[in-house]
Design an enzyme around this catalytic site. Sequence first.
Site, mmCIF file in Angstrom:
data_model
loop_
_atom_site.group_PDB
_atom_site.id
_atom_site.type_symbol
_atom_site.label_atom_id
_atom_site.label_comp_id
_atom_site.label_asym_id
_atom_site.label_seq_id
_atom_site.Cartn_x
_atom_site.Cartn_y
_atom_site.Cartn_z
ATOM 1 N N ASP A 58 61.138 116.031 -87.409
ATOM 2 C CA ASP A 58 59.440 115.488 -87.175
ATOM 3 C C ASP A 58 58.734 116.595 -87.003
ATOM 4 O OD1 ASP A 58 57.529 113.521 -86.726
ATOM 5 O OD2 ASP A 58 57.777 113.742 -84.692
ATOM 6 N N HIS B 59 47.696 111.651 -80.684
ATOM 7 C CA HIS B 59 48.818 112.334 -80.235
ATOM 8 C C HIS B 59 48.791 112.209 -78.754
ATOM 9 C CE1 HIS B 59 50.632 113.691 -84.139
ATOM 10 N NE2 HIS B 59 51.338 113.094 -83.654
ATOM 11 N N HIS C 12 51.292 107.981 -86.560
ATOM 12 C CA HIS C 12 51.691 108.740 -85.564
ATOM 13 C C HIS C 12 51.021 108.440 -84.264
ATOM 14 C CE1 HIS C 12 53.973 112.016 -87.579
ATOM 15 N NE2 HIS C 12 53.998 111.225 -88.528
ATOM 16 N N GLY C 13 51.376 109.068 -83.134
ATOM 17 C CA GLY C 13 50.433 108.718 -82.046
ATOM 18 C C GLY C 13 50.708 107.331 -81.517
ATOM 19 N N SER D 297 51.871 105.888 -79.058
ATOM 20 C CA SER D 297 52.171 105.458 -77.798
ATOM 21 C C SER D 297 50.796 104.946 -77.061
ATOM 22 C CB SER D 297 52.790 106.699 -76.982
ATOM 23 O OG SER D 297 53.816 106.951 -77.293
ATOM 24 N N ASN E 246 55.657 105.850 -85.308
ATOM 25 C CA ASN E 246 56.335 107.203 -84.395
ATOM 26 C C ASN E 246 55.782 107.191 -83.089
ATOM 27 O OD1 ASN E 246 56.867 108.110 -86.941
ATOM 28 N ND2 ASN E 246 55.932 109.917 -86.683
HETATM 29 O O1 G3H Z 1 55.387 112.295 -84.502
HETATM 30 C C1 G3H Z 1 55.484 111.883 -83.432
HETATM 31 C C2 G3H Z 1 54.749 110.690 -82.958
HETATM 32 O O2 G3H Z 1 53.588 110.972 -83.786
HETATM 33 C C3 G3H Z 1 54.550 110.748 -81.452
HETATM 34 O O3 G3H Z 1 53.175 110.456 -81.041
HETATM 35 O O4 G3H Z 1 53.816 111.162 -78.745
HETATM 36 O O5 G3H Z 1 51.829 110.032 -78.959
HETATM 37 O O6 G3H Z 1 53.808 108.520 -79.071
HETATM 38 P P1 G3H Z 1 53.207 110.049 -79.296
HETATM 39 ZN ZN ZN Z 2 53.213 112.605 -84.813
#
Ligand code: G3H
Ligand code: ZN
Length: 282
Positions: free
Chosen positions: A80, A174, A202-203, A205, A224
Amino acid sequence: MTMPSIVDGLRGSGRGIGAFNAILLEHAEAIVAGAEDARLPVILQISQNAVLYHGSLAPFAAACLSLAAHASVPVVVHLDHAEDEALIDQAVALGIRSVMFDAAALPYADNVARTRAVVERCHAAGCWVEAELGEIGGKDGAHAPGVRTDPAEAAAFVAATGVDALAVAVGSSHAMNTRDAVLDDELIGRLAAAVPVPLVLHGSSGVPEDGLRRAVREGITKVNVGTLLNRVLTGKVRETLAERTELTDPRKYLSPGRDAVRTAVAQTLRLLAPAPSPVAGH
Ligand code: G3H
Ligand code: ZN
C-alpha cells in the site's frame, strides 16, 4: 488468490471489499481471523510506512503471505502507498501480486509517466496495480479534505496509464480519529460511471458506517481501513494495562487487543458486503 479474481466481479454490484492495513503481526492475524469469522474475502495491506517501521519488507511480507496461503477464505496481500519503485520491484520478487503506486504528489504528467512505467513492469510479472490521482501535493495527496477527483480526468488517467484500480478523492481524509467525514455520494456515482476499473476509497476510518454502506452502493469497490484498527487495538491494550498493572508478558495485553481488531474487521467486512436484497416475488 489474485486481486482481479476478487475485485473485478464486485464492480457494479453495490458490494465492496475491505482492505486493512497491518503494521504488527497481531494486526495481520486479526485481519485474517476476522475475514474467516465473516466468511468473506479480504485484502491484507502492508504500507511503505509499515516497511520503514520494520526496516525491511521481506520478514513481514513472508508472514502475511503465509497467513494468506493458510486462510480458509481468499486473502490477497497488497503493498500500500508505495512511492519507492524499488520497493514495488522487491514486493513482486517476494511474491506479492498487488501493489499501489502512489505518485499523487507529482504533477499530473509525471504521475502519468511514472505510473505507466510501473504498470508495464508489474503487468509483465502478473501484478495488479492501483494508482492515485492527486491534484495537490503534500502528505495527504488526493485525500486531503476538500480535494475531489474529476470524473473526466480520472477516465483519461486510467486510459493513459493502464492501471487496474483507481484511488479517488470523494471527501475522506487519512488518519481521522473521528467518524464524521461526509462523502460525496453523487460524485462516487459519476466516477463509477466514467471509470472502467474498480474505485478505491482511502481514509475510510473517518467515514461513519452508513457513509461506507452508501459508498459501496454508489460504486466504491475497495475500502482501505487503517486508523480504525489502531484505535481499536490501542484502546483495548490501554484498558487492559490500566486494569492489570502487574502485566509484563505482551501476550497478556496484546491478545485482547488482537481479539478486538478481529471483531472490528468482521463487522466492517459484513457491512461492505451486504447480502443482495431478495427479488420481489421470490
Ligand atoms: O491506504 C490506507 C488507508 O487509506 C487507510 O486510511 O488509516 O485513515 O483508515 P485510514
Ligand atoms: Zn491510503
